[in-house]
Design an enzyme around this catalytic site. Sequence first.
Site, PDB file in Angstrom:
ATOM      1  CG  ASP A   1      -5.027  -0.242  -7.267  1.00  0.00           C
ATOM      2  OD1 ASP A   1      -5.303  -0.731  -8.377  1.00  0.00           O
ATOM      3  OD2 ASP A   1      -3.862  -0.046  -6.866  1.00  0.00           O
TER       4      ASP A   1
ATOM      5  CE1 TYR B   1      -0.786  -0.358   8.504  1.00  0.00           C
ATOM      6  CE2 TYR B   1       1.063  -1.117   7.205  1.00  0.00           C
ATOM      7  CZ  TYR B   1       0.228  -0.102   7.600  1.00  0.00           C
ATOM      8  OH  TYR B   1       0.390   1.154   7.096  1.00  0.00           O
TER       9      TYR B   1
ATOM     10  CE  LYS C   1       1.494   3.996   5.115  1.00  0.00           C
ATOM     11  NZ  LYS C   1       1.414   2.762   5.921  1.00  0.00           N
TER      12      LYS C   1
END
Length: 366
Positions: A11, A230, A233
Amino acid sequence: MKTTLSIIKADIGSIGGHIKPGYKLLESIREFISKKKQKLFDDFYVSHTGDDIAILFSHQKGTGSSDIHKLAWDAFMAGTAVAKKQGLYGAGQDLLKDAFSGNIKGMGPAVAEMEIEERPSEPFLCFAADKTDPGAYNLPLYLTFTDPMFNPGLMLSPACSEGFKFNIMDVANTEGDRMIELLAPENLYDIAALLRDNERFVIESIYSRSSGEIAAVVSTTRLHNIAGKYTGKDDPVCLVRVQGNFPATGEVLSPYSIGHYVAGFMRGSHIGPLMPVKINSPISYFDGPPVVTCHALCVHERKFTESADVFDHPFWDYIRTKVSRKAVEIREQGFFGAAMLPYSELEYGGIVEKMEKLDKLFKIRK
Ligand code: 13P
Ligand code: 13P
Ligand code: MG
Ligand code: MG
């Protein structure tokens, strides 16, 4: 001579939120790659799924080639400059490092690669999903490669009847790629016990046991390998070989009729049903629903045929209606319980600070 298929997806900016990249951005990637006349690759194909752009290469350099990875990285960097110039949202979103360092894995983009000996006809499927993570492929791959209810080839084709080998990764392990090899059908319940937890145990690749050839590969990576935290996704890609020793195309597609619930959706923090959509579909409702596209094509002497959009068929309109209903049903319970991911999976840091603040206000009742 072997052929390597590499799909690399990122992206690097999109129109109107996390919706879709612009036409100019896609063209800039195509142009950048086609101007490279160095013969690094034999063919390439650029497409988008939601706000992610995928580049599929066919080449002879094997998996993990720094030449091919660098080419994709440079193309995404060049695209990011175009996205910035256009004022696209989230320009360069998935390029998490400043400089290329040999392998694009772990730098933000999703990568799935396989090196194969081409069959006289080499049909394969190229999946790309947005607003979800690699665990989204666990259920459909499990059903296709183990369950005759979805794949009658497991009964009808002698090669498929010999079963498949699953390579599964424990993505929560930060030290290195923690892998397990399990055989279907004899280890079926063990495979099921792991894949049930699709945020932790994720299919990385599948091999035919009749020929030893690779059948499928997913862009599965360790979660915490970037910046040690983290990072959300990783909208995943997956390649699956079909026909002959492998499942038929329709046997790979059949589990997508379920519209199974996956992690992702709004802010990467919810649960939503995976909707099989046509190529070039944008993202919409609640920054979702999570979507998957699939190009079917053949590669021959490392050249691609044109692709067929397998989810562009009236059958899938019916499935999309069902999936829309499932999306609305889970959205009716907002942020409660099963509608939202557990704390450890929440993509946005804001809630972490909020919880720390609240934690200090708790008192033990005397
Ligand atoms: P083959 O042509 O590979 O035997 O295909 C059978 C099939 O795919 C029917 O669905
Ligand atoms: P992407 O990962 O597709 O950019 O989506 C981010 C998001 O938060 C959507 O709500
Ligand atoms: Mg985005
Ligand atoms: Mg995306």
